[in-house]
Scaffold this motif. Sequence first.
Motif, PDB file in Angstrom:
ATOM      1  N   LEU A 196      45.971 -17.327   9.247  1.00 44.21           N
ATOM      2  CA  LEU A 196      47.057 -17.411  10.218  1.00 44.21           C
ATOM      3  C   LEU A 196      48.316 -17.761   9.453  1.00 44.21           C
ATOM      4  N   GLU A 197      49.443 -17.249   9.924  1.00 44.11           N
ATOM      5  CA  GLU A 197      50.715 -17.671   9.345  1.00 44.11           C
ATOM      6  C   GLU A 197      51.586 -18.172  10.475  1.00 44.11           C
ATOM      7  N   LYS A 206      51.158 -10.940  16.816  1.00 48.77           N
ATOM      8  CA  LYS A 206      52.364 -11.711  16.492  1.00 48.77           C
ATOM      9  C   LYS A 206      52.822 -12.322  17.796  1.00 48.77           C
ATOM     10  N   ILE A 207      53.039 -13.624  17.826  1.00 48.90           N
ATOM     11  CA  ILE A 207      53.445 -14.262  19.081  1.00 48.90           C
ATOM     12  C   ILE A 207      54.343 -15.448  18.780  1.00 48.90           C
ATOM     13  N   THR A 259      46.221 -12.530  25.067  1.00 53.36           N
ATOM     14  CA  THR A 259      46.133 -11.220  25.723  1.00 53.36           C
ATOM     15  C   THR A 259      47.394 -10.435  25.430  1.00 53.36           C
ATOM     16  N   GLY A 260      47.958 -10.604  24.227  1.00 52.65           N
ATOM     17  CA  GLY A 260      49.186  -9.891  23.881  1.00 52.65           C
ATOM     18  C   GLY A 260      50.350 -10.854  23.755  1.00 52.65           C
ATOM     19  N   ALA A 261      51.418 -10.357  23.095  1.00 53.24           N
ATOM     20  CA  ALA A 261      52.533 -11.222  22.718  1.00 53.24           C
ATOM     21  C   ALA A 261      53.325 -11.742  23.906  1.00 53.24           C
ATOM     22  N   PRO A 286      54.185 -17.599  26.271  1.00 55.35           N
ATOM     23  CA  PRO A 286      54.921 -17.354  25.020  1.00 55.35           C
ATOM     24  C   PRO A 286      56.414 -17.171  25.277  1.00 55.35           C
ATOM     25  N   VAL A 287      57.166 -17.068  24.201  1.00 58.52           N
ATOM     26  CA  VAL A 287      58.613 -16.871  24.263  1.00 58.52           C
ATOM     27  C   VAL A 287      58.893 -15.527  23.617  1.00 58.52           C
ATOM     28  N   ARG A 288      59.804 -14.756  24.211  1.00 55.90           N
ATOM     29  CA  ARG A 288      60.095 -13.427  23.669  1.00 55.90           C
ATOM     30  C   ARG A 288      61.016 -13.561  22.456  1.00 55.90           C
ATOM     31  N   THR A 289      60.520 -13.226  21.277  1.00 57.43           N
ATOM     32  CA  THR A 289      61.413 -13.210  20.106  1.00 57.43           C
ATOM     33  C   THR A 289      61.248 -11.940  19.292  1.00 57.43           C
ATOM     34  N   TYR A 290      60.066 -11.335  19.324  1.00 55.70           N
ATOM     35  CA  TYR A 290      59.872 -10.113  18.524  1.00 55.70           C
ATOM     36  C   TYR A 290      60.462  -8.921  19.257  1.00 55.70           C
TER      37      TYR A 290
END
Lengths: 380, 380
Positions: free
Chosen positions: A302-303, A329-330, A354-356, A376-380
């Motif tokens: 993990l990174e 990626k999340i 279940t996805g970013a 999660p927070v939208r950044t990608y």
Amino acid sequence: MRFIIQRDQLMESIQHVMRAISARVTIPILSGIKIEATTAGIKLTGSDSDISIESFIPKEEDGIVHVEEIEAGSVVVQAKYFPDIIRKLPLKTVEIMTDENDQVTIRSGGAEFHLNGQDTVEYPQLPVLHTENSFEIKSDVLKDLIKQTVFAVSTVETRPILTGVNMKLEDDFLHFVATDSHRLASRKLPMEATSDQINFTSVVIPGKSLSELNKILEDSEEKISISVTENQILFQTNHLYFLSRLLDGNYPETSRLIPDQSKTIVYAKTKELLQAIDRASLLAKENRNNVVKLQTKENNQLEITSNTPEVGEVVEGLSTVGKEGEDLKISFSAKYMIDALRIIEEEQVKIEFTGAMRPFIIRPMDNNYILQLILPVRTY
Amino acid sequence: MRFIIQRDQLMESIQHVMRAISARVTIPILSGIKIEATTAGIKLTGSDSDISIESFIPKEEDGIVHVEEIEAGSVVVQAKYFPDIIRKLPLKTVEIMTDENDQVTIRSGGAEFHLNGQDTVEYPQLPVLHTENSFEIKSDVLKDLIKQTVFAVSTVETRPILTGVNMKLEDDFLHFVATDSHRLASRKLPMEATSDQINFTSVVIPGKSLSELNKILEDSEEKISISVTENQILFQTNHLYFLSRLLDGNYPETSRLIPDQSKTIVYAKTKELLQAIDRASLLAKENRNNVVKLQTKENNQLEITSNTPEVGEVVEGLSTVGKEGEDLKISFSAKYMIDALRIIEEEQVKIEFTGAMRPFIIRPMDNNYILQLILPVRTY
């Protein structure tokens, strides 16, 4: 009123009832502690209308004498001065008495205090709970239920119902849920057959009440009796009576928020993951909402990264215990993740994604009674 | 620059130099920690212009290796992030390196931080002290001198010179005096013959500098070297270099404030008296200046009282060890008296009064090196 009491015993009771006393009260007499002496012992009361706490010191218990020379009576003393005075008295025993003008005399060794008291007739009567809806759980178990959920209540008053913890009884489980609409904490407790006599299904207890209760309760196996009415909940032990109002309104149905399938599952060591996210969040404090990014890598790695251009960036590499499903990626709030991982005592956790852009679930391995959900927070 | 260092060692040095770093600095680079690597070891520096602290970590000491693989160089890192990062790293060792753009990489286990550093050419050069005015005292003795006086410095800037502690050398005594013009604390230390080479007579050290120094110094018998110039004072141990500016101006002559005769002498047990005054002050907090009254009574008794009409009153009766001279009624600040008694380790104190409106003196029994003076308050 007059009695001689063990100072340590009195001090403990004072500390308990002080948890209900607030500096900002609308009814002035509630800034005081009510003291009542009867032939059975001494009862202290503190209240801010939302929470009321009574602590009882029996005259004698298990052959140990706590209170002597009791003359019945009652008075309200100022909570701003009384605790400090009792704590600093020179001897192990204190004599407390009142005169006909509610002047309170406190005597211990060479120290003699005279405090202006108030008549207890002005002190609001605590409601007497008439209910059959009672059940018992152990003190340490109740403390766990509180600690594992109360941190997730909302701290803003935009949706007041979310400032409470939802306590439900369903399918022979006692179920605590808290959410601030960005994350959710849930803990279930299998109940024994006693549940026959209970007929409440769902109430919402103010988070603040549970936090204060948790501070008073001992980490012991002593039984706590919990009684529920329409507006109030009572937690009762041998010598403690903790009454809280309930929050009005319907708690949102949270079960549909919880995804029933997942695309990526990560198994990790709880403490290692917690510490890596804690470090990554060090440089995330100045960016929006303390956000860190998590990315699955080859070989079960993990990174976790975070980046504030003016300060610098951090990259945390971590070996997982295992990974199933798609790469991911999340981005999410490091604070929420830290809160969720901190209450997990198990060595390993299972995280289901279940996805970013979908909420993800954190559970201790081999323990389905605890569930944490984070959006999660939208950044990608 | 590059080196690998023991994390605990680095953390201790960081905590020392952080004592000089203030959030409110006029020179932006002083919000950072300067790191210098030489073949001898690593030096950290923190400064707010008033105080500068250097902490040195030798490459090797007593056969223990603290730093490895040193490549010389230097950089300034942001003090807001660097300490937390180092404290939370996963391993016992840390690798720290810089590139040609002053980017700092910090590596430990799976954690890798990249911080924006700054060139050390912008960091102010610390003055090099040229002085023969040096003497040595033990670390624990210096801590005592500080603790027994620094609490009495003025906290208001109306007379800036009083915010410092006056350090004098006279008649083979090192003498610390502090006063805020309402009370005075004085401590003398007999000096050995080394005083030949010292030729300063009186300097004023900012109280804040001494408080910070006290927090860093260990309670050990390690020798501290003290060097004085016209504007600065340097405290130096093996690995620590603590430089403070001195206050400008003449310190008032305080010796004439101290009465050389007394009308009433009271001998009391230090702790009993301290606790009685502490309790009496509980109800004095809302009246002017936390004032309590002390009155001598028959049979070597003392009575300490305080009274706030809205709250109540307190009467403390206390047996003294002895009394000489006239009877006395006097009022004073409970806070000043508590401060004075707290630093006295001896079991008994001697209090010398010269009337209700004259300053009085508190000394430990059989110890003339400590003297506390308090001005009474007019209430009778």
